[in-house]
Design a protein around this motif. Structure first.
Motif, PDB file in Angstrom:
ATOM      1  N   GLY A  79       0.830  -1.238   0.080  1.00 29.35           N
ATOM      2  CA  GLY A  79      -0.070  -0.066   0.026  1.00 29.35           C
ATOM      3  C   GLY A  79       0.852   0.998   0.122  1.00 29.35           C
ATOM      4  O   GLY A  79       2.014   1.422  -0.426  1.00 29.35           O
TER       5      GLY A  79
ATOM      6  N   ASN B 149      -2.892  -7.038  -0.943  1.00 23.03           N
ATOM      7  CA  ASN B 149      -4.014  -6.409   0.058  1.00 23.03           C
ATOM      8  C   ASN B 149      -5.459  -6.382  -0.563  1.00 23.03           C
ATOM      9  O   ASN B 149      -5.338  -6.254  -2.084  1.00 23.03           O
ATOM     10  N   ASP B 150      -6.400  -6.073   0.179  1.00 26.08           N
ATOM     11  CA  ASP B 150      -7.695  -5.930  -0.387  1.00 26.08           C
ATOM     12  C   ASP B 150      -7.834  -4.707  -1.267  1.00 26.08           C
ATOM     13  O   ASP B 150      -7.196  -3.739  -0.916  1.00 26.08           O
ATOM     14  N   THR B 151      -8.369  -5.015  -2.508  1.00 22.85           N
ATOM     15  CA  THR B 151      -8.169  -3.941  -3.531  1.00 22.85           C
ATOM     16  C   THR B 151      -9.289  -2.644  -3.142  1.00 22.85           C
ATOM     17  O   THR B 151      -8.528  -1.412  -3.179  1.00 22.85           O
ATOM     18  N   PHE B 152     -10.267  -2.657  -2.332  1.00 19.02           N
ATOM     19  CA  PHE B 152     -11.161  -1.596  -1.818  1.00 19.02           C
ATOM     20  C   PHE B 152      -9.935  -0.780  -0.957  1.00 19.02           C
ATOM     21  O   PHE B 152     -10.065   0.468  -0.630  1.00 19.02           O
ATOM     22  N   GLU B 153      -9.465  -1.619   0.252  1.00 19.81           N
ATOM     23  CA  GLU B 153      -8.672  -1.075   1.076  1.00 19.81           C
ATOM     24  C   GLU B 153      -7.415  -0.398   0.401  1.00 19.81           C
ATOM     25  O   GLU B 153      -7.083   0.761   1.087  1.00 19.81           O
ATOM     26  N   LEU B 154      -6.847  -0.851  -0.651  1.00 23.28           N
ATOM     27  CA  LEU B 154      -5.665  -0.125  -1.250  1.00 23.28           C
ATOM     28  C   LEU B 154      -6.400   1.484  -1.763  1.00 23.28           C
ATOM     29  O   LEU B 154      -5.465   2.395  -1.394  1.00 23.28           O
TER      30      LEU B 154
ATOM     31  N   ASP C  29      -8.636   3.080  -0.707  1.00 24.49           N
ATOM     32  CA  ASP C  29      -9.338   3.712   0.406  1.00 24.49           C
ATOM     33  C   ASP C  29      -8.077   4.299   1.072  1.00 24.49           C
ATOM     34  O   ASP C  29      -8.012   5.507   1.245  1.00 24.49           O
ATOM     35  N   GLU C  30      -7.013   3.678   1.117  1.00 27.89           N
ATOM     36  CA  GLU C  30      -5.559   4.140   1.841  1.00 27.89           C
ATOM     37  C   GLU C  30      -5.168   5.372   0.988  1.00 27.89           C
ATOM     38  O   GLU C  30      -4.566   6.387   1.588  1.00 27.89           O
TER      39      GLU C  30
ATOM     40  N   LYS D 204      -7.140   8.258   1.746  1.00 22.10           N
ATOM     41  CA  LYS D 204      -7.219   8.811   3.018  1.00 22.10           C
ATOM     42  C   LYS D 204      -5.757   9.164   3.291  1.00 22.10           C
ATOM     43  O   LYS D 204      -5.587  10.519   3.928  1.00 22.10           O
TER      44      LYS D 204
END
Length: 530
Positions: A116, A147-152, A154-155, A158
């Motif tokens: 990430g 890592n989870d694609t949506f989390e990437l 989101d990171e 943010k």
């Protein structure tokens, strides 16, 4: 449209930024492979016998497998003339990256899918935001567990404060990486591993409504997950908006694997459609248009000893407007001289070709006999303007330099001065001595290793570095101050830079405030002036 205008409009100049090890140099090599500039990509790390990446040319880079200088590479692809500025990922070289970003019109941010957004990405990204340049994101290493694609996504939003718009979407990762979904064309592009270092790989397109073909290609479970994710994505992600992308407020996101060559050409094609022609640049007399104005350029990088056989020094310039033609006379504004540029060349890593012509957007290297400084402007003799300067970062680490063999004084002074002129280090002298007492300041400690290595290998001079406890440096703005009468703290040190400007070194921030309190009217600055 004139041929001259066409040439400028087909230029695309961008920098590649990332945290170390995110795969930036590998991605650069694959671009060159598609452009036919190289035939076989070299593995970046590896044994001493392995091919080294084209953009890593300095010996220390080959030994350590890191990029410590910015390389400039040019290649042709799909009717475009592309200038890539490859930057060092290591944070100790962020100043070099900052200067390079001054010469780019957009940036490609490479992120490791399993890590990430990392510290260095954050730092470099802030530089892009300061310059408001468009950012294109390539999430790399999908051939490894990610890592989870949506989390990437989101990171990225943010951590970096920029909206994301995925252009394609990965199906699995690591051993389960099946390919990507193309959002625009509603089809799945399946993935097949390519032979390392080549561009021929099998990729098949399957329309989303061909359910049978999809099931046999990626399996029922992956189809189910993909459908759910597409639904989520269409509802949650930002709409594609080219104006927002070009304003640096929205980043298009692409997924792939530079190592196995998947998704690289897809990225390159879309990137070229979205990115801009060379942009106007700010000067003291207003914006300078690339097409309407005659030749002008600014120096963003100086590099000594790129060719060991010649002991040369190259000033890298970004052409901002017009066309350069060999043997034309130009004005070096800061030096106040009209001159012909010596041996203008385009550089393909350590290989060079002498130029007959170059256009706005291009990067050229010219032989520098020691007259250019970073931030200098060149323009036509009848013109008179300066591009905005490039700020100097304040060093954070300091050391006293001891020369081991005093008989090599001349080489030592020449070497350390040349390396300082490149902007990688800053050198200072004790306030009341000459060049015999030299203090070196760097932004990152790895620069000390590079200095030692280069002095030994390029100038045959051995040095010893004694770390100093100072962490804060301040330039004195008052021209009329008498340094001898300055009342400081016990941990303060008076020094001067090569131009004779007085500076102060402090161990801690408290001392800075204390010194200001004790000397009425004293003005201290954190940044050096050009």
């Amino acid at each position: 449209m004139s041929n001259y205008e066409k040439e400028i409009n087909r230029r695309r100049t961008f920098a590649i930024i990332s945290h170390p090890d995110a795969g930036k140099t590998t991605l650069t090599e694959k671009f060159l492979l598609y452009g036919g500039a190289i035939n076989l990509a070299g593995s970046v790390k590896g044994k001493a016998t392995a091919r080294h990446a084209v953009s890593d040319w300095m010996e220390i880079e080959k030994e350590r497998g890191i990029s410590v200088t910015s390389s400039v590479l040019q290649f042709e692809y799909g009717g475009f003339c592309i200038n890539i500025l490859d930057t060092p990922g290591h944070q100790d070289f962020s100043e070099d990256t900052y200067r390079t970003l001054m010469a780019a019109d957009s940036a490609v941010m490479v992120i490791d899918a399993s890590k990430g957004v990392e510290a260095q990405t954050r730092k470099l990204f802030k530089v892009c935001v300061m310059r408001k340049i468009p950012i294109f994101t390539f999430i790399n290493k999908l051939d490894r567990d990610a890592n989870d694609t949506f989390e990437l996504l989101d990171e990225i939003e943010k951590e970096l404060g920029i909206a994301t718009c995925p252009v394609n979407w990965p199906i699995g990762s690591g051993k389960g990486f099946k390919g990507v979904y193309d959002r625009d064309r509603h089809c799945v592009i399946t993935y097949s591993d390519t032979e390392k270092g080549t561009k021929e790989g099998e990729s098949t397109e399957i329309p989303m409504d061909d359910r049978q073909a999809l099931l046999s290609a990626i399996g029922e479970e992956a189809v189910g997950v993909l459908n759910d994710e597409i639904e989520l994505l269409d509802g949650a992600s930002a709409e594609f908006d080219l104006d927002l992308i070009r304003a640096g407020e929205l980043t298009p996101v692409f997924f792939g694997s530079a190592l196995t060559n998947f998704g690289v050409e897809f990225f390159l094609q879309h990137f070229l459609k979205m990115t801009t022609t060379p942009l106007p640049r700010k000067a003291d007399k207003g914006l300078i248009d690339p097409v309407e104005n005659e030749f002008s350029a600014f120096v963003f990088k100086i590099q000594a000893n790129m060719n060991k056989a010649h002991r040369d020094r190259i000033a890298f310039m970004r052409i901002c407007s017009g066309k350069y033609e060999s043997s034309m006379e130009v004005k070096h504004v800061q030096g106040g001289k009209v001159m012909r540029l010596s041996q203008p060349q385009q550089i393909m890593a350590s290989e060079r070709k002498i130029l007959e012509e170059a256009y706005a957007g291009d990067i050229i290297g010219v032989f520098d006999p020691g007259i250019f400084s970073i931030g200098d402007t060149l323009c036509m003799p009848k013109e008179q303007f300066q591009y905005e300067g490039i700020p100097t970062f304040a060093p954070e680490h300091f050391a006293r330099v001891r020369q081991m063999d005093t008989m090599k004084r001349k080489q030592f002074v020449k070497g350390i001065t040349q390396i300082a002129q490149e902007g990688a280090i800053q050198i200072f002298q004790e306030y009341n001595t000459g060049m015999e007492e030299i203090i070196v300041g760097v932004v990152g400690v790895l620069q000390f290793d590079v200095l030692k290595y280069r002095l030994e290998n390029e100038y045959n001079v051995e040095i010893k570095l004694e770390p100093l406890p100072y962490e804060h440096i301040r330039w004195i703005e008052n021209k009329d101050i008498d340094l001898a009468k300055l009342v400081g703290t016990s941990d303060m040190k008076k020094i001067k830079d090569l131009k004779g400007n007085p500076l102060l070194l402090f161990v801690n921030a408290w001392s800075v405030g204390m010194t200001l309190d004790r000397n009425e009217g004293l003005i201290l600055a954190e940044f050096g002036r050009d």
